[in-house]
Design a protein around this motif. Sequence first.
Motif, PDB file in Angstrom:
ATOM      1  N   HIS A 170       6.047 -23.312  83.127  1.00  0.00           N
ATOM      2  CA  HIS A 170       3.969 -23.479  84.206  1.00  0.00           C
ATOM      3  C   HIS A 170       3.178 -22.026  84.232  1.00  0.00           C
ATOM      4  O   HIS A 170       3.311 -21.309  84.100  1.00  0.00           O
ATOM      5  CB  HIS A 170       5.384 -22.921  85.946  1.00  0.00           C
ATOM      6  CG  HIS A 170       6.470 -23.159  86.429  1.00  0.00           C
ATOM      7  ND1 HIS A 170       6.753 -25.372  86.880  1.00  0.00           N
ATOM      8  CD2 HIS A 170       7.267 -23.893  85.652  1.00  0.00           C
ATOM      9  CE1 HIS A 170       7.029 -24.931  87.600  1.00  0.00           C
ATOM     10  NE2 HIS A 170       8.134 -24.580  86.395  1.00  0.00           N
ATOM     11  N   ASP A 173       1.594 -19.497  86.308  1.00  0.00           N
ATOM     12  CA  ASP A 173       3.050 -18.250  85.888  1.00  0.00           C
ATOM     13  C   ASP A 173       2.587 -16.695  85.087  1.00  0.00           C
ATOM     14  O   ASP A 173       2.131 -17.379  84.081  1.00  0.00           O
ATOM     15  CB  ASP A 173       3.989 -18.770  85.995  1.00  0.00           C
ATOM     16  CG  ASP A 173       4.444 -19.647  87.389  1.00  0.00           C
ATOM     17  OD1 ASP A 173       3.641 -19.666  88.417  1.00  0.00           O
ATOM     18  OD2 ASP A 173       5.887 -19.981  86.676  1.00  0.00           O
ATOM     19  N   ARG A 179      10.609 -19.153  85.437  1.00  0.00           N
ATOM     20  CA  ARG A 179      11.614 -20.380  86.023  1.00  0.00           C
ATOM     21  C   ARG A 179      12.839 -20.817  85.539  1.00  0.00           C
ATOM     22  O   ARG A 179      13.678 -20.585  86.431  1.00  0.00           O
ATOM     23  CB  ARG A 179      10.640 -21.062  86.776  1.00  0.00           C
ATOM     24  CG  ARG A 179       9.470 -20.622  87.759  1.00  0.00           C
ATOM     25  CD  ARG A 179       8.826 -21.135  88.620  1.00  0.00           C
ATOM     26  NE  ARG A 179       7.122 -21.685  89.085  1.00  0.00           N
ATOM     27  CZ  ARG A 179       6.492 -22.079  89.443  1.00  0.00           C
ATOM     28  NH1 ARG A 179       7.480 -23.020  89.873  1.00  0.00           N
ATOM     29  NH2 ARG A 179       5.522 -22.096  89.873  1.00  0.00           N
ATOM     30  N   ASP A 182      15.545 -18.394  84.804  1.00  0.00           N
ATOM     31  CA  ASP A 182      15.929 -18.260  85.719  1.00  0.00           C
ATOM     32  C   ASP A 182      16.984 -19.276  86.413  1.00  0.00           C
ATOM     33  O   ASP A 182      18.133 -18.999  87.035  1.00  0.00           O
ATOM     34  CB  ASP A 182      14.972 -17.993  86.502  1.00  0.00           C
ATOM     35  CG  ASP A 182      14.612 -16.676  86.552  1.00  0.00           C
ATOM     36  OD1 ASP A 182      15.106 -15.846  85.994  1.00  0.00           O
ATOM     37  OD2 ASP A 182      13.059 -16.625  87.686  1.00  0.00           O
ATOM     38  N   ASP A 294      16.773 -25.491  91.632  1.00  0.00           N
ATOM     39  CA  ASP A 294      15.635 -25.126  90.653  1.00  0.00           C
ATOM     40  C   ASP A 294      16.541 -26.160  88.871  1.00  0.00           C
ATOM     41  O   ASP A 294      15.760 -26.434  88.233  1.00  0.00           O
ATOM     42  CB  ASP A 294      16.359 -23.481  90.403  1.00  0.00           C
ATOM     43  CG  ASP A 294      15.771 -22.932  91.437  1.00  0.00           C
ATOM     44  OD1 ASP A 294      14.767 -23.268  92.251  1.00  0.00           O
ATOM     45  OD2 ASP A 294      16.479 -22.299  91.911  1.00  0.00           O
ATOM     46  N   GLU A 298      14.504 -27.526  86.526  1.00  0.00           N
ATOM     47  CA  GLU A 298      13.335 -26.946  85.592  1.00  0.00           C
ATOM     48  C   GLU A 298      13.944 -27.453  84.741  1.00  0.00           C
ATOM     49  O   GLU A 298      13.165 -27.467  83.452  1.00  0.00           O
ATOM     50  CB  GLU A 298      13.789 -25.726  85.898  1.00  0.00           C
ATOM     51  CG  GLU A 298      12.993 -24.903  87.148  1.00  0.00           C
ATOM     52  CD  GLU A 298      11.817 -25.047  87.297  1.00  0.00           C
ATOM     53  OE1 GLU A 298      10.724 -24.816  85.717  1.00  0.00           O
ATOM     54  OE2 GLU A 298      11.134 -25.067  87.723  1.00  0.00           O
TER      55      GLU A 298
END
Length: 566
Positions: A170, A173, A179, A182, A294, A298
């Motif tokens: 991203h 960011d 991300r 995470d 998520d 991702e």
Amino acid sequence: MTYLAFASIPWLTLLILSPLVGLALVGLAGALRLDDRTVRIGAAAWSTIPLALAIIVWSGFNPNATADGQGVVQFVEKVPWVQAIRVDYFVGVDGISMPLVILTAAMAPVAMLASFGVAERLKLYIALMFLLEAAMLGYFLALNFFFFFIFWEFSLAPAYFLIQGWGRRHGADADPEQRRRDAALKFFVYTMAGSIGMLLLFQFFYVATAAAGIPTFDLITLARLGQGLTVERAALDPVNLTLREIIFNYVEQLGIADVLGRYPLLYTSIAFWAIFIAFAIKLGIWPFHTWLPDAYSEAPPAASILLAAVMSKMGAYGMLRLMLPFVPDAAQYFGPAIGALALIGVVAGAFGALSQVGGDLKRLIAYTSVNHMGYVGLAIAAAATAGAADAATRATAINGALFQMVAHGLSTGALFLMAGMLAERTGSDEMGSLAGLRTTMPVFAGAMGVATFGNLGLPGLAGFVGEFFIFRGVWASLPLFALLATIGLVVTALALLRMYGQIFHGTTNERSAMPDMRLVGREFLAVAPLLIALLILGVYPAPIMDLSNQAATALVEVFTRVVGGA
């Protein structure tokens, strides 16, 4: 044991090992410094070997074979491994696992073709893909808890590294990779934490059965004990105790019953929740689903395909293989609670998808998976719940769940595959600025349309068949839940149709001038088999339904024979 049919050729071992051979070949390619193009083509070609072996097993599988109150487990291989604790290398396939083995083997070549755009550390990426496939195949085939749990946990490692190492960046960011890191950590921690209760439970099962004279980690033996079917001790005398009685006798022996009470259902209920939570996390049932959007969004496209199309099914399979047969009394008692959680997931997933229209395409598809796996959970709950439903209706729910898993794997795999193609062309998964692609990409628009309509359950496509049988089975046990679940059908359809309209209709803009999918090319070769399967199974579902029907019927007999309506 007439319910086990042993193999003369170790087809299942070959099936599990074949992706690992592919991994070794990738390592050899690295040692020989072969170029990435050769590795891509070779990996895609080798990934058809497990598919060929799965088809051989499928062709020799007898779906109508039943014996001693269960579907016959076929192609069995059983070799003593650690005799001190009764661990055997025990693999086999029945009507519950066969559809998922085929799905896993079929999706792997698609994922390999979706990996052609990977440029960084390709050989390691392909090796992890092969390792993930081997772990998932082993999980669906293992029938001793030791190996079952190893394959279950081992599937986490390659998935974690695929998300963390090759997931989305991203650029806006502060840390473009935060991300995905995470998401990978959340996926790993959720699944690992949920597994702890199940691991401890099976340690308890072992010592409890040992106290009864039949120490075992054998999933088939434990399932037969749970259902009140006879098993044999080492001395070949039959055991007439049920798993519920074995558990209660052992907690009495330990003095636990003196503290917590003499309530057998209490102890099987604890076992039920230990199993359910582990598998509900993987299935993505509310409120254990928060890792799923998520991780799916991702992950790199190929990993998203395997995560959504296959890995989420590991949770439902575990419920069918362990939860329903091991503790049917608790499953029946808590069936409505499980149905309620699944229903919330159906609705929450639908509105989650709707909230992503015009935003993140992969996240929208991920939320539809929460919705569809909610239907699967609802079917499992309906198969167990006390009520007037007969065995045939309960079996209909299980058949619908298994068919829905296959149909969802095909349609969602196709959607993630084409989302990845769009991202390769645009450099982003944001669909807000896309419009009018039907004009410039008619072949792509047509393929995406079939996958979209298959996912929302259009009659004539496979998704409709699974949902139809699920609602038919759920209505007899949980009619209110079946009625409320139609909200999810409508809202998910709205989300998918608005997504399709956003991308392919409207006025073209500067981002619309992208190359179409060629009818002769890698992209079409990856997508076409999935769409053809959606069409064929939509009008002729017998190849999957016939595989599971007898095993499903035998599985749910326990709820009418042993537990009844009590």
